[in-house]
Design a protein around this motif. Structure first.
Motif, mmCIF file in Angstrom:
data_model
loop_
_atom_site.group_PDB
_atom_site.id
_atom_site.type_symbol
_atom_site.label_atom_id
_atom_site.label_comp_id
_atom_site.label_asym_id
_atom_site.label_seq_id
_atom_site.Cartn_x
_atom_site.Cartn_y
_atom_site.Cartn_z
ATOM 1 N N LEU A 196 36.863 107.836 82.461
ATOM 2 C CA LEU A 196 37.236 108.920 83.369
ATOM 3 C C LEU A 196 37.104 110.273 82.676
ATOM 4 C CD1 LEU A 196 38.344 109.595 86.181
ATOM 5 C CD2 LEU A 196 40.650 109.397 85.242
ATOM 6 N N PHE A 197 37.497 110.319 81.420
ATOM 7 C CA PHE A 197 37.406 111.564 80.654
ATOM 8 C C PHE A 197 35.956 112.014 80.502
ATOM 9 C CE2 PHE A 197 36.787 113.672 76.541
ATOM 10 C CZ PHE A 197 37.630 114.759 76.677
ATOM 11 N N SER A 198 35.085 111.091 80.120
ATOM 12 C CA SER A 198 33.678 111.448 79.928
ATOM 13 C C SER A 198 33.037 111.868 81.247
ATOM 14 C CB SER A 198 32.903 110.279 79.305
ATOM 15 O OG SER A 198 33.000 109.117 80.114
ATOM 16 N N HIS A 199 33.438 111.213 82.334
ATOM 17 C CA HIS A 199 32.893 111.574 83.646
ATOM 18 C C HIS A 199 33.340 112.974 84.056
ATOM 19 C CE1 HIS A 199 31.396 111.041 87.727
ATOM 20 N NE2 HIS A 199 32.574 111.452 88.179
ATOM 21 N N SER A 200 34.604 113.305 83.800
ATOM 22 C CA SER A 200 35.127 114.613 84.212
ATOM 23 C C SER A 200 34.463 115.759 83.454
ATOM 24 C CB SER A 200 36.644 114.665 84.011
ATOM 25 O OG SER A 200 36.971 114.613 82.633
ATOM 26 N N LEU A 201 34.043 115.501 82.212
ATOM 27 C CA LEU A 201 33.400 116.545 81.403
ATOM 28 C C LEU A 201 31.877 116.412 81.385
ATOM 29 C CD1 LEU A 201 35.738 116.961 78.293
ATOM 30 C CD2 LEU A 201 35.612 118.356 80.349
ATOM 31 N N ARG A 202 31.382 115.398 82.104
ATOM 32 C CA ARG A 202 29.936 115.166 82.182
ATOM 33 C C ARG A 202 29.313 114.976 80.797
ATOM 34 N NH1 ARG A 202 31.217 118.579 86.363
ATOM 35 N NH2 ARG A 202 30.437 117.991 88.424
ATOM 36 N N ILE A 203 29.940 114.103 80.015
ATOM 37 C CA ILE A 203 29.402 113.754 78.707
ATOM 38 C C ILE A 203 29.212 112.245 78.644
ATOM 39 C CG2 ILE A 203 30.499 115.724 77.566
ATOM 40 C CD1 ILE A 203 32.625 113.809 76.502
ATOM 41 N N GLN A 204 28.462 111.785 77.671
ATOM 42 C CA GLN A 204 28.231 110.357 77.510
ATOM 43 C C GLN A 204 29.511 109.666 77.040
ATOM 44 O OE1 GLN A 204 25.364 108.706 78.276
ATOM 45 N NE2 GLN A 204 24.577 110.682 79.027
ATOM 46 N N SER A 205 29.722 108.449 77.528
ATOM 47 C CA SER A 205 30.919 107.704 77.131
ATOM 48 C C SER A 205 30.918 107.423 75.631
ATOM 49 C CB SER A 205 31.017 106.396 77.914
ATOM 50 O OG SER A 205 29.865 105.597 77.718
ATOM 51 N N THR A 206 29.726 107.250 75.058
ATOM 52 C CA THR A 206 29.647 107.019 73.609
ATOM 53 C C THR A 206 30.115 108.247 72.832
ATOM 54 O OG1 THR A 206 27.306 107.663 73.715
ATOM 55 C CG2 THR A 206 27.808 105.299 73.747
ATOM 56 N N ASP A 207 29.830 109.433 73.373
ATOM 57 C CA ASP A 207 30.303 110.659 72.725
ATOM 58 C C ASP A 207 31.828 110.747 72.800
ATOM 59 O OD1 ASP A 207 27.713 111.426 72.129
ATOM 60 O OD2 ASP A 207 27.486 112.611 73.966
ATOM 61 N N ALA A 208 32.378 110.343 73.942
ATOM 62 C CA ALA A 208 33.833 110.352 74.094
ATOM 63 C C ALA A 208 34.479 109.366 73.121
ATOM 64 C CB ALA A 208 34.215 110.007 75.534
ATOM 65 N N GLU A 209 33.864 108.203 72.958
ATOM 66 C CA GLU A 209 34.389 107.206 72.023
ATOM 67 C C GLU A 209 34.348 107.728 70.590
ATOM 68 O OE1 GLU A 209 31.989 103.819 72.746
ATOM 69 O OE2 GLU A 209 32.854 103.410 74.732
ATOM 70 N N SER A 210 33.265 108.419 70.253
ATOM 71 C CA SER A 210 33.138 108.988 68.910
ATOM 72 C C SER A 210 34.201 110.056 68.666
ATOM 73 C CB SER A 210 31.738 109.583 68.736
ATOM 74 O OG SER A 210 31.606 110.193 67.473
ATOM 75 N N MET A 211 34.435 110.895 69.670
ATOM 76 C CA MET A 211 35.473 111.922 69.545
ATOM 77 C C MET A 211 36.843 111.285 69.400
ATOM 78 S SD MET A 211 34.512 115.135 72.027
ATOM 79 C CE MET A 211 34.301 114.167 73.516
ATOM 80 N N MET A 212 37.080 110.190 70.140
ATOM 81 C CA MET A 212 38.365 109.513 70.070
ATOM 82 C C MET A 212 38.598 108.938 68.679
ATOM 83 S SD MET A 212 41.070 108.765 71.926
ATOM 84 C CE MET A 212 42.231 108.789 70.575
ATOM 85 N N GLU A 213 37.560 108.366 68.084
ATOM 86 C CA GLU A 213 37.687 107.820 66.735
ATOM 87 C C GLU A 213 37.999 108.922 65.731
ATOM 88 O OE1 GLU A 213 37.665 104.702 65.332
ATOM 89 O OE2 GLU A 213 37.980 104.173 67.432
ATOM 90 N N SER A 214 37.301 110.048 65.862
ATOM 91 C CA SER A 214 37.532 111.171 64.960
ATOM 92 C C SER A 214 38.949 111.715 65.119
ATOM 93 C CB SER A 214 36.506 112.274 65.234
ATOM 94 O OG SER A 214 36.753 113.405 64.436
ATOM 95 N N LEU A 215 39.385 111.827 66.364
ATOM 96 C CA LEU A 215 40.730 112.337 66.627
ATOM 97 C C LEU A 215 41.790 111.354 66.147
ATOM 98 C CD1 LEU A 215 42.501 114.522 67.836
ATOM 99 C CD2 LEU A 215 42.217 113.453 70.080
#
Length: 245
Positions: A196-215
């Protein structure tokens, strides 16, 4: 049950709010509402259709007192609360359903200072008007006290968000990372839905997962630094969801 956005869309209309204000008191005929609101019966019917489709109200046909054909009468059939808190570092939108049940069933959810009210009510099915007014005044005071406490908690929430803003900016390299951090803090007890987060910001889900790991790595370092220890726990120990890989 409608969602928050639909409820707000329906309630933004003043005529519908006025209709509901009358219907919560007792059922009304469309003609009665037309006369009370000083608008056409056709307009009233249009608003009632919207309210009925959203299940805010329901209708039934009742026999005419003058022997004519049955007439439609409308009543409110939902109990809910719509809340919107807005300010710097604050946006909370909620659509909450009111709990059902009698006084005894509600008693475990009420402040202790209302115990006497529950005892007075017991299982009685009818109250004298004077006693009801006295009880309602006490409930109004309780609501005011709860609202004051809630306002204070929300104000404290705002202050925490304001104080953490520099840390978020310091450790975030992009707008998306800052938004992710804020989403987590806005709902700290609930895992972030990355799809849902990646869809709302129009980014790839893999990018969201990478950001989550970093965070998550940053949060674990902060967690350890604040406690002065490594992050460790026994099996079965409840941990914040963001510490669990």
């Amino acid at each position: 049950m409608v969602e928050f956005d639909e409820a707000m869309n329906i309630l933004e209309n003043k005529a519908r709010r006025q209709i509901l204000r009358h219907l919560v008191k007792e059922p009304h005929y469309p003609l009665q509402l037309s006369e009370l609101l000083e608008i056409s019966q056709q307009a009233v019917m249009k608003h009632l259709k919207v309210l009925e489709n959203a299940e805010f109200v329901e209708s039934e046909r009742v026999p005419s007192e003058r022997g004519g054909p049955p007439k439609k009468m409308y009543r409110v059939n939902q109990s809910f609360s719509v809340r919107l808190d807005l300010g710097p570092n604050l946006f909370r939108a909620e659509h909450r359903t009111m709990p059902g049940g009698g006084p005894m069933k509600l008693s475990n959810k009420l402040p202790s200072e209302l115990d006497e009210v529950i005892n007075r009510l017991g299982t009685r099915r009818k109250l004298p008007m004077a006693e009801a007014i006295d009880i309602l005044a006490e409930l109004d005071r309780a609501l005011e006290k709860i609202d004051e406490s809630r306002d204070a908690v929300i104000a404290l929430h705002q202050q925490i968000m304001h104080k953490v803003t520099p840390s978020v900016s310091e450790h975030s390299e992009s707008y998306e990372e800052r938004i992710m951090a804020r989403e987590i803090m806005n709902q700290p007890r609930r895992p972030l839905d990355l799809d849902l987060f990646s869809h709302s910001l129009r980014i790839q889900s893999t990018d969201a997962e990478s950001m989550m790991e970093s965070l998550r790595d940053q949060l674990m370092r902060d967690f350890a630094a604040n406690s002065g220890n490594f992050v460790a726990a026994r099996d079965g120990t409840p941990l914040p969801w963001w510490l669990i890989r």
